[in-house]
Design a protein around this motif. Structure first.
Motif, PDB file in Angstrom:
ATOM      1  N   THR A 220     -15.398   9.473   0.487  1.00  0.00           N
ATOM      2  CA  THR A 220     -13.967   9.197   0.667  1.00  0.00           C
ATOM      3  C   THR A 220     -13.512   8.063  -0.237  1.00  0.00           C
ATOM      4  N   VAL A 221     -12.286   8.184  -0.722  1.00  0.00           N
ATOM      5  CA  VAL A 221     -11.674   7.159  -1.563  1.00  0.00           C
ATOM      6  C   VAL A 221     -10.482   6.562  -0.838  1.00  0.00           C
ATOM      7  N   CYS A 222     -10.421   5.239  -0.811  1.00  0.00           N
ATOM      8  CA  CYS A 222      -9.275   4.523  -0.263  1.00  0.00           C
ATOM      9  C   CYS A 222      -8.327   4.193  -1.420  1.00  0.00           C
ATOM     10  N   MET A 223      -7.059   4.514  -1.241  1.00  0.00           N
ATOM     11  CA  MET A 223      -6.037   4.233  -2.244  1.00  0.00           C
ATOM     12  C   MET A 223      -5.057   3.229  -1.647  1.00  0.00           C
ATOM     13  N   ILE A 224      -4.738   2.184  -2.413  1.00  0.00           N
ATOM     14  CA  ILE A 224      -3.791   1.188  -1.930  1.00  0.00           C
ATOM     15  C   ILE A 224      -2.910   0.708  -3.084  1.00  0.00           C
ATOM     16  N   GLY A 237       0.838  -2.481  -0.553  1.00  0.00           N
ATOM     17  CA  GLY A 237       0.143  -2.403   0.727  1.00  0.00           C
ATOM     18  C   GLY A 237       0.133  -1.016   1.322  1.00  0.00           C
ATOM     19  N   ALA A 238       0.941  -0.101   0.783  1.00  0.00           N
ATOM     20  CA  ALA A 238       0.909   1.285   1.255  1.00  0.00           C
ATOM     21  C   ALA A 238      -0.491   1.846   1.015  1.00  0.00           C
ATOM     22  N   MET A 239      -1.041   2.522   2.025  1.00  0.00           N
ATOM     23  CA  MET A 239      -2.431   2.979   1.953  1.00  0.00           C
ATOM     24  C   MET A 239      -2.540   4.475   2.189  1.00  0.00           C
ATOM     25  N   MET A 240      -3.571   5.043   1.595  1.00  0.00           N
ATOM     26  CA  MET A 240      -3.855   6.465   1.755  1.00  0.00           C
ATOM     27  C   MET A 240      -5.348   6.674   1.566  1.00  0.00           C
ATOM     28  N   ALA A 241      -5.878   7.746   2.101  1.00  0.00           N
ATOM     29  CA  ALA A 241      -7.287   8.099   1.907  1.00  0.00           C
ATOM     30  C   ALA A 241      -7.388   9.578   1.575  1.00  0.00           C
ATOM     31  N   VAL A 242      -8.351   9.910   0.729  1.00  0.00           N
ATOM     32  CA  VAL A 242      -8.640  11.308   0.413  1.00  0.00           C
ATOM     33  C   VAL A 242     -10.145  11.462   0.288  1.00  0.00           C
ATOM     34  N   ASP A 243     -10.678  12.561   0.817  1.00  0.00           N
ATOM     35  CA  ASP A 243     -12.125  12.777   0.680  1.00  0.00           C
ATOM     36  C   ASP A 243     -12.422  13.880  -0.328  1.00  0.00           C
ATOM     37  N   LYS A 244     -13.686  14.128  -0.535  1.00  0.00           N
ATOM     38  CA  LYS A 244     -14.132  15.064  -1.566  1.00  0.00           C
ATOM     39  C   LYS A 244     -13.579  16.473  -1.335  1.00  0.00           C
ATOM     40  N   THR A 245     -13.335  16.838  -0.075  1.00  0.00           N
ATOM     41  CA  THR A 245     -12.842  18.182   0.232  1.00  0.00           C
ATOM     42  C   THR A 245     -11.328  18.293   0.117  1.00  0.00           C
ATOM     43  N   GLY A 246     -10.653  17.164  -0.082  1.00  0.00           N
ATOM     44  CA  GLY A 246      -9.199  17.194  -0.201  1.00  0.00           C
ATOM     45  C   GLY A 246      -8.453  16.802   1.056  1.00  0.00           C
TER      46      GLY A 246
END
Length: 306
Positions: A220-224, A237-246
């Motif tokens: 998983t990747v954390c995006m900020i 500060g807005a945050m999002m996460a996405v993993d390898k499967t989408g």
């Protein structure tokens, strides 16, 4: 502590009612993302205005407690989105609620007798971060003058938002609720923070996002968003996460900008690497794609499985 555990610890701290923080590093700078627990909004009165206020405020992330001394008004069927409903006298309820300086309180009772009862009890304790009271101008002025004569602090009385709500010519209960909730948000955002520096602007907490970051077994990747310039859909500060499967949680603004960031982030999943990209909503491609904003966002992407 590994990176995933830091997200779970921050989640637990906010669930315990404490402010947490996460640290992110990029280009030899440390960015602090504060996470503030959901604030409590206390509605003193369960009448026709309180129903839409509870609905809207809960959507805004508040933990709403409703108080009324009438069983037909104080029940979860009437307020399904509330955190708690108390059927008791206003005086007893306020005593047991232990109002703090971080609470929001709206006095929405059915008459000046109960308004006075609520204000006397509140003014005798810790003054809340926001205190609003519904009522006509004449009724409100008369009540505040009486409380002043009784010896209550004039400065505290003058700090009450009354008649409650922003002036938007509201007429229906739903419109009045919108005006009240807008005023509450205005008060909440009146801290004067800038969008620059290493303390990021956003302070809200998304439990689902934190849990996803801490418990997901897939890389998983954390995006900020660590910096913004010009008109952007979100603040730093807005945050999002996405993993390898989408699979994703959270958002950094949606639209083409988010899609661009997601594509880059998925390629990092499982690599143990981090990078910063700039999402540009000022160039010709952005215009062709119909982006309504006209600024830039710097987004830090961190593979948290390293």
């Amino acid at each position: 502590m590994n990176r995933k555990d830091s997200f779970l610890q921050a989640l637990q701290e906010t669930l315990d009612g404490r402010t947490a923080q996460l640290k992110f590093e990029a280009d030899n700078r440390c960015y602090i993302r504060r996470l503030i627990p959901r604030e409590r909004l206390i509605l003193l009165g369960g009448g026709h205005i309180a129903v839409p206020v509870c609905e809207i405020a809960s959507l805004l992330g508040f933990l709403v407690t409703v108080v009324d001394d009438r069983p037909s008004f104080a029940n979860h069927e009437r307020f399904p989105r509330s955190e708690a409903v108390i059927c008791d006298s206003f005086e007893n309820a306020i005593e047991h609620l232990n109002i703090t300086a971080s609470d929001y309180v709206c006095v929405l009772t059915r008459g000046h007798r109960w308004d006075a009862e609520c204000l006397r009890r509140i003014l005798s304790g810790i003054y809340p971060f926001y205190l609003g009271m519904i009522g006509s101008g004449r009724r409100v002025r008369g009540l505040l003058e009486r409380l002043k004569e009784e010896g209550y602090d004039e400065e505290k009385l003058s700090a009450i938002y009354t008649p409650v709500g922003l002036k938007i010519n509201a007429q229906t209960p739903a419109e009045i609720a919108v005006s009240i909730c807008a005023q509450i948000v205005q008060r909440k955002r009146s801290d004067g923070q800038s969008d620059s520096g290493d303390i990021l602007k956003r302070t809200d907490t998304d439990p689902e996002l934190l849990r996803f970051l801490g418990e997901n077994d897939v890389p998983t990747v954390c995006m900020i968003v660590i910096a913004t310039k010009g008109s952007t859909p979100v603040r730093s500060g807005a945050m999002m996460a996405v993993d390898k499967t989408g699979q994703t949680r959270g958002t950094i603004g949606g639209g083409c900008g988010e899609a661009q960031a997601l594509s880059d982030a998925r390629s990092l999943a499982g690599t143990g690497k981090s990078r910063v990209i700039r999402v540009d909503m000022t160039n010709d491609v952005a215009m062709e794609e119909g982006m309504v904003c006209g600024g830039t966002m710097d987004v830090l992407m961190e593979d948290i499985d390293s």
